[in-house]
Design an enzyme around this catalytic site. Structure first.
Site, PDB file in Angstrom:
ATOM      1  N   GLN A  74       0.836  -1.195   0.000  1.00  0.00           N
ATOM      2  CA  GLN A  74       0.000   0.000   0.000  1.00  0.00           C
ATOM      3  C   GLN A  74       0.874   1.249   0.000  1.00  0.00           C
ATOM      4  OE1 GLN A  74      -3.168   0.103   2.864  1.00  0.00           O
ATOM      5  NE2 GLN A  74      -3.994   1.967   1.983  1.00  0.00           N
ATOM      6  N   PHE A  75       1.097   1.789  -1.212  1.00  0.00           N
ATOM      7  CA  PHE A  75       1.958   2.961  -1.342  1.00  0.00           C
ATOM      8  C   PHE A  75       1.377   4.186  -0.642  1.00  0.00           C
ATOM      9  CE2 PHE A  75      -0.936   3.770  -4.823  1.00  0.00           C
ATOM     10  CZ  PHE A  75      -0.987   5.157  -4.914  1.00  0.00           C
ATOM     11  N   THR A  76       0.074   4.222  -0.424  1.00  0.00           N
ATOM     12  CA  THR A  76      -0.546   5.396   0.189  1.00  0.00           C
ATOM     13  C   THR A  76      -0.136   5.599   1.644  1.00  0.00           C
ATOM     14  OG1 THR A  76      -2.552   4.201   0.794  1.00  0.00           O
ATOM     15  CG2 THR A  76      -2.534   5.268  -1.364  1.00  0.00           C
TER      16      THR A  76
END
Length: 141
Positions: A74-76
């Site tokens: 999850q890059f966020t």
């Protein structure tokens, strides 16, 4: 490397192909974000921390009770909101850097003896979970 860890009764991740990963018993849901200076050594350290994290009932860890983990990239998690209302994703490592490091976390967990389910890197995913407690912890290395 940053991880959001949730103690769950069960959890699953679904893409357009359907359910791609699920744990149907108590364990951990782990969202993993990678930034530019992360390394394979940090991935191994994160995996060891996750495997031994004593947040399951009775202050047990996944390694103590052979509990499963659902690991999802999850890059966020590396969103920056210092300016304005629109998140900047510049702190998140690009896919060619991040994907092998998330894979290294998953592989290190498996080598330690963990049962690991995963999402699909870069895919649009829907995550379902029942947070037990609720218990949610943020780990940063």
């Amino acid at each position: 490397m940053r991880a959001v860890v949730q103690r769950v009764s069960r959890a699953s991740v679904e893409t357009a192909r359907g359910v791609v990963g699920a744990i149907e018993e108590p364990g951990l849901l782990v969202l993993v974000g990678v930034t530019h200076d992360d390394t394979a050594a940090k991935a191994a350290k994160l995996a060891a921390k996750l495997w031994g994290l004593r947040i399951l009932p009775g202050e047990k860890s996944c390694s103590d009770v052979a509990a499963p983990l659902l690991v999802i990239s999850q890059f966020t998690l590396h969103a920056e909101l210092a300016k304005g209302r629109r998140p900047s994703w510049s702190a998140a490592a690009p896919g060619p850097v991040a994907e092998p490091l998330v894979g290294a976390v998953e592989q290190a967990l498996r080598e330690a003896g963990a049962r690991v389910q995963t999402g699909v890197f870069g895919a649009k995913m829907n995550v379902s979970l029942i947070n037990d407690g609720p218990v949610t912890i943020i780990l940063e290395l």
